[in-house]
Design a protein around this motif. Structure first.
Motif, PDB file in Angstrom:
ATOM      1  N   SER A 102       0.756  -1.257   0.032  1.00 12.55           N
ATOM      2  CA  SER A 102      -0.019   0.007   0.024  1.00 12.55           C
ATOM      3  C   SER A 102       0.808   1.226   0.242  1.00 12.55           C
ATOM      4  O   SER A 102       0.439   2.333  -0.499  1.00 12.55           O
ATOM      5  N   GLN A 183     -10.821  -6.249  -4.988  1.00 10.74           N
ATOM      6  CA  GLN A 183      -9.597  -6.388  -4.360  1.00 10.74           C
ATOM      7  C   GLN A 183      -8.343  -5.471  -4.950  1.00 10.74           C
ATOM      8  O   GLN A 183      -8.403  -5.712  -6.353  1.00 10.74           O
ATOM      9  N   GLY A 189      -3.362  -2.414  -2.538  1.00 10.71           N
ATOM     10  CA  GLY A 189      -4.244  -1.161  -1.759  1.00 10.71           C
ATOM     11  C   GLY A 189      -5.412  -1.969  -0.986  1.00 10.71           C
ATOM     12  O   GLY A 189      -6.368  -1.281  -0.514  1.00 10.71           O
ATOM     13  N   GLY A 190      -5.641  -3.129  -0.653  1.00  9.72           N
ATOM     14  CA  GLY A 190      -6.447  -3.915   0.081  1.00  9.72           C
ATOM     15  C   GLY A 190      -7.791  -3.834  -0.600  1.00  9.72           C
ATOM     16  O   GLY A 190      -7.783  -3.870  -2.026  1.00  9.72           O
ATOM     17  N   SER A 191      -8.772  -4.179   0.234  1.00 12.69           N
ATOM     18  CA  SER A 191     -10.358  -4.331  -0.640  1.00 12.69           C
ATOM     19  C   SER A 191     -10.949  -2.910  -0.757  1.00 12.69           C
ATOM     20  O   SER A 191     -10.866  -2.176   0.172  1.00 12.69           O
ATOM     21  N   ALA A 192     -11.819  -2.713  -1.695  1.00  8.92           N
ATOM     22  CA  ALA A 192     -12.531  -1.618  -1.887  1.00  8.92           C
ATOM     23  C   ALA A 192     -14.069  -1.572  -2.206  1.00  8.92           C
ATOM     24  O   ALA A 192     -14.439  -2.795  -2.679  1.00  8.92           O
ATOM     25  N   TYR A 214     -14.046   3.391  -1.380  1.00  6.59           N
ATOM     26  CA  TYR A 214     -13.502   3.560   0.110  1.00  6.59           C
ATOM     27  C   TYR A 214     -13.102   2.344   0.463  1.00  6.59           C
ATOM     28  O   TYR A 214     -13.396   1.185  -0.024  1.00  6.59           O
ATOM     29  N   LEU A 215     -11.896   2.221   1.318  1.00  6.09           N
ATOM     30  CA  LEU A 215     -11.574   0.801   1.783  1.00  6.09           C
ATOM     31  C   LEU A 215     -12.382   0.150   2.643  1.00  6.09           C
ATOM     32  O   LEU A 215     -13.233   0.683   3.406  1.00  6.09           O
ATOM     33  N   ARG A 216     -12.248  -1.092   2.538  1.00  3.84           N
ATOM     34  CA  ARG A 216     -13.059  -1.810   3.351  1.00  3.84           C
ATOM     35  C   ARG A 216     -12.378  -2.618   4.668  1.00  3.84           C
ATOM     36  O   ARG A 216     -11.446  -2.874   4.291  1.00  3.84           O
ATOM     37  N   MET A 228     -10.450   6.509  -0.980  1.00  7.01           N
ATOM     38  CA  MET A 228      -9.256   6.193  -1.890  1.00  7.01           C
ATOM     39  C   MET A 228      -9.489   6.872  -3.349  1.00  7.01           C
ATOM     40  O   MET A 228      -8.352   7.316  -3.862  1.00  7.01           O
TER      41      MET A 228
END
Length: 239
Positions: A102, A183, A189-192, A214-216, A228
């Motif tokens: 990230s 994802q 960057g993680g999940s959105a 938005y990030l989850r 994000m």
């Protein structure tokens, strides 16, 4: 195709009309925390985005200078002068994201590649789900805003670059897209959870003009303090 996908495609303008068209152009303004975190801060100036509808190609201009644009495809990304002269290019660009987390910084070609595959996905949704190689099933619905949003879970073919191999798209009772979950596999960057709003009709196709990702958290709930990516489209024209 599933019955839900059939209804979704009809609500967004219909497959027949989609296949009469070849590309879409739109004014685009982007923002959000992601670009600053990647060392590529985004200014609020509008740019012109062009996307092919039936193959994965996209371009945005200006990019880096008033007389420059990008050229994105899955196997090549380039920054070009408007006369076609190449300023910089990268072959097999997806491989350049290997090991990214990230906080990993991008160079301009990373930014151009991300912009290309992300906005191509958005401007061709949901019709891309009917393209060859996609596998689509109905998954568990989502209760949101007092409504039940039905879900199409799409597995993308390897030759199509996007956020992740599996993505969930949620639709309201009118069969229009409400939310898009994925994802950030390439960007680390993680999940959105991306919410879409403000539909317009352009040349017979209905599409949202505002997207907010938005990030989850670990439970899958969006963190509305972690915007994000924001995208606003205007002056949308299909050709």
């Amino acid at each position: 195709m599933t019955d839900l996908l059939d209804a979704v495609l009809a609500a967004h303008g219909g497959v027949r009309r989609w296949h009469e068209l070849s590309s879409v152009r739109a004014s685009i303004v982007t923002g959000g925390q992601l670009f600053g975190k990647k060392g590529q801060p985004q200014d609020p100036a509008p740019r012109r985005m062009t996307v092919a509808l039936h193959r994965q190609w996209a371009s945005v201009q200006p990019f880096g200078a008033p007389d420059q644009r990008t050229s994105f495809s899955p196997h090549r990304v380039a920054i070009e002068k408007l006369d076609g002269r190449v300023v910089a290019e990268r072959l097999d660009p997806a491989s350049s994201f290997a090991g990214h987390g990230s906080g990993t910084s991008w160079d301009p070609l990373h930014r151009a590649f991300f912009n290309g595959y992300a906005v191509w996905t958005y401007l061709t949704s949901p019709f891309l789900l009917a393209m060859p190689g996609f596998s689509v099933v109905e998954a568990d619905p989502l209760e949101a805003d007092g409504e039940t949003w039905r879900c199409l879970r799409a597995t993308f073919p390897p030759e199509v670059v996007s956020h992740s191999a599996v993505q969930d798209l949620y639709f309201g009772a009118d069969f229009l897209l409400r939310r898009h979950d994925y994802q950030g596999e390439l960007v680390g960057g993680g999940s959105a959870a991306q919410y879409v709003h403000d539909y317009v009709e352009a040349d017979g196709i209905r599409l949202p003009t505002k997207r907010r990702a938005y990030l989850r958290d670990d439970t899958g709930r969006p963190d509305f303090d972690a915007l994000m990516v924001s995208i606003d489209f205007a002056d949308v024209r299909f050709e």
